[in-house]
Scaffold this active site. Structure first.
Site, PDB file in Angstrom:
ATOM      1  N   HIS A   1      -5.235  -3.161  -2.821  1.00  0.00           N
ATOM      2  CA  HIS A   1      -4.772  -2.322  -3.982  1.00  0.00           C
ATOM      3  C   HIS A   1      -4.627  -2.961  -5.354  1.00  0.00           C
ATOM      4  CE1 HIS A   1      -4.132   1.077  -1.101  1.00  0.00           C
ATOM      5  NE2 HIS A   1      -3.793   0.037  -0.224  1.00  0.00           N
TER       6      HIS A   1
ATOM      7  N   LYS B   1     -11.413   0.884  -2.408  1.00  0.00           N
ATOM      8  CA  LYS B   1     -10.624   1.457  -2.963  1.00  0.00           C
ATOM      9  C   LYS B   1     -11.024   1.705  -4.251  1.00  0.00           C
ATOM     10  CE  LYS B   1      -7.625   1.150   0.719  1.00  0.00           C
ATOM     11  NZ  LYS B   1      -7.262   0.349   1.775  1.00  0.00           N
TER      12      LYS B   1
ATOM     13  N   SER C   1       0.540  -1.236  -0.199  1.00  0.00           N
ATOM     14  CA  SER C   1       0.217  -0.165   0.036  1.00  0.00           C
ATOM     15  C   SER C   1       0.947   1.412   0.091  1.00  0.00           C
ATOM     16  CB  SER C   1      -0.895  -0.093   1.036  1.00  0.00           C
ATOM     17  OG  SER C   1      -0.131  -0.136   2.220  1.00  0.00           O
TER      18      SER C   1
HETATM   19  C1  LIG Z   1      -7.179   0.083   3.067  1.00  0.00           C
HETATM   20  C2  LIG Z   1      -6.327  -1.458   3.347  1.00  0.00           C
HETATM   21  C3  LIG Z   1      -7.059  -2.204   4.467  1.00  0.00           C
HETATM   22  C4  LIG Z   1      -7.997  -1.877   5.047  1.00  0.00           C
HETATM   23  O1  LIG Z   1      -9.241  -1.693   4.492  1.00  0.00           O
HETATM   24  P1  LIG Z   1     -10.320  -0.671   5.045  1.00  0.00           P
HETATM   25  O2  LIG Z   1     -11.748  -1.033   4.305  1.00  0.00           O
HETATM   26  O3  LIG Z   1     -10.022   0.823   4.531  1.00  0.00           O
HETATM   27  O4  LIG Z   1     -10.768  -0.801   6.442  1.00  0.00           O
HETATM   28  C5  LIG Z   1      -6.358  -3.245   4.422  1.00  0.00           C
HETATM   29  N1  LIG Z   1      -5.526  -3.880   3.897  1.00  0.00           N
HETATM   30  C6  LIG Z   1      -4.854  -2.940   2.870  1.00  0.00           C
HETATM   31  C7  LIG Z   1      -3.699  -3.598   2.284  1.00  0.00           C
HETATM   32  C8  LIG Z   1      -5.258  -1.646   2.433  1.00  0.00           C
HETATM   33  O5  LIG Z   1      -4.509  -0.813   1.788  1.00  0.00           O
END
Ligand SMILES: *Cc1c(COP(=O)(O)O)cnc(C)c1O
Length: 387
Positions: free
Chosen positions: A207, A239, A179
């Site tokens: 991602h 995302k 990330s």
């Molecule tokens: C954003 C993210 C999460 C958390 O997801 P949310 O729905 O925002 O709680 C988990 N793992 C990764 C790699 C992320 O980038």
């Protein structure tokens, strides 16, 4: 609050002194390539809305229609009476899209990861995590009670050594796309290593899902790995899908175990049905409109070529996450502020989100950006970097 207040005040003061104090922005517009803050427009290069779906008219319309039909609140947890048709339809569609027998929705990615890891693992088991894994994976692994080991980023050889020396239940956990660095996990090599040492592999594709792979099914699709090689596939909806929530996809056995035992699934209110309906519309859009992924890939190439010519400190990333390494948190913050004054929104990512000494500007590109907007970003970066 006495002693507690003193400690909190000291901790805040220390953060300020180290340039690690964080402040929120308050947006006055929807997500998009241009956002409004304090009455001014900014070119947005820090959102995870990689496909430009967060405010897509069809996604909004699906949300609205479902709010009319199902109301706003889900009313209860999934196991009481909060599980409704839109949840069910989204789970079926996600299972089919990822090529897994079943999928299960969670209210957030953080909750999915901590729930999965604390359900699957017990004291005496072994969990192996890449050093740069997302905080939710690290927290889940630590809270599981299993023997917790981190291996050097992307180092399958180092992982294999510790896997070979461990007995019993073994789980290897990685981000598909990291990330804060934007690089991808060496999934085929990891899968082979896991197979050789009777370890299960879990991929968090927050991602990669929607962006990587021929159909946008994510990093595992791009690596050609199915349910046998990656039995536990997790991804978020907040995302590339532009909505909220998360899911895990896998076997009947995996999903039923999570429904019965995952505390972050059982003891929380289900996502609003309208969020599920909007997510399903997003999923249909990303399947139907391959041009979004193609345009994003084109912009990534354009950015990297331009940044390379300017001598900017690019990191080895082929994804929509294109960080520029700065090092010092104060300098990263100053650059971010300078860019903001130029109408460009990019956040400075500082420890503890990234390792000490690796503060960076985390630039993210989206299919909603135009070539001209990426060129404008490069122009402003060139001016600020040398200033
Ligand atoms: C954003 C993210 C999460 C958390 O997801 P949310 O729905 O925002 O709680 C988990 N793992 C990764 C790699 C992320 O980038």
């Amino acid at each position: 609050m006495g002693a507690l207040a003193d400690r909190l005040a000291d901790s805040l003061a220390l953060r300020k002194q180290k340039d690690l104090y964080r402040q929120r922005l308050t947006l006055q517009s929807a997500q998009g390539p241009v956002v409004r803050i304090d009455g001014h427009p900014y070119l947005n290069f820090c959102s995870n809305d990689y496909l430009g779906l967060a405010a897509h008219p069809r996604v909004i319309a699906a949300f609205r229609q479902a709010a009319d039909d199902y109301g706003v609140g889900s009313g209860a947890s999934h196991l009481v009476c909060g599980h409704s048709e839109p949840h069910h339809q989204l789970e079926e569609a996600l299972a089919e899209f990822t090529g897994r027998p079943r999928a299960l929705l969670f209210s957030s990615g953080y909750m999915a990861n901590t729930g999965i890891l604390t359900t699957l693992l017990e004291p005496g088991d072994h969990v192996f995590e890449d050093r740069l894994n997302h905080a939710s994976l690290l927290d889940g692994g630590l809270h599981s009670g299993a023997r917790f080991r981190r291996f050097p980023h992307g180092d399958v050889v180092a992982l294999e050594r510790t896997l070979a020396a461990s007995e019993g239940v073994k789980l290897v956990v990685v981000d598909g796309v990291f990330s804060m660095d934007g690089d991808t996990a060496p999934l085929p090599a990891l899968a082979e290593s896991c197979a050789r040492h009777d370890a299960a592999l879990m991929v968090d594709d927050a991602h990669g899902f929607g962006v990587m792979g021929a159909r946008g099914a994510g990093s595992t699709e791009a690596a050609g790995l199915g349910c046998t090689e990656v039995p536990i596939l997790m991804a978020t909806l907040g995302k590339a899908l532009g909505t909220a929530g998360a899911f895990v996809a896998g076997s009947e056995l995996l999903i039923e175990s999570l429904i019965q035992q995952a505390r972050t699934y059982i003891y929380t209110t289900a996502l609003p049905p309208a969020v599920a309906a909007a997510s399903l519309e997003s999923l249909r859009l990303l399947q139907a409109e391959a041009w979004r992924r193609e345009h994003l890939v084109h912009l990534i190439g354009r950015f990297r070529q331009g940044a390379g010519q300017l001598g900017l400190p690019l990191m080895p990333s082929g994804s929509a996450i294109q960080p520029l390494l700065v090092g010092d948190p104060g300098e990263a913050l100053a650059l971010s502020t300078q860019l903001r004054q130029q109408g460009i929104l990019i956040s400075a990512i500082r420890p503890p989100t990234v390792p000490a000494g690796t503060a960076r500007l985390r630039i993210t590109l989206s299919a909603a950006h135009s070539e001209a907007q990426v060129d404008q970003l490069l122009e402003r970066l060139a001016a600020c970097w040398t200033a």
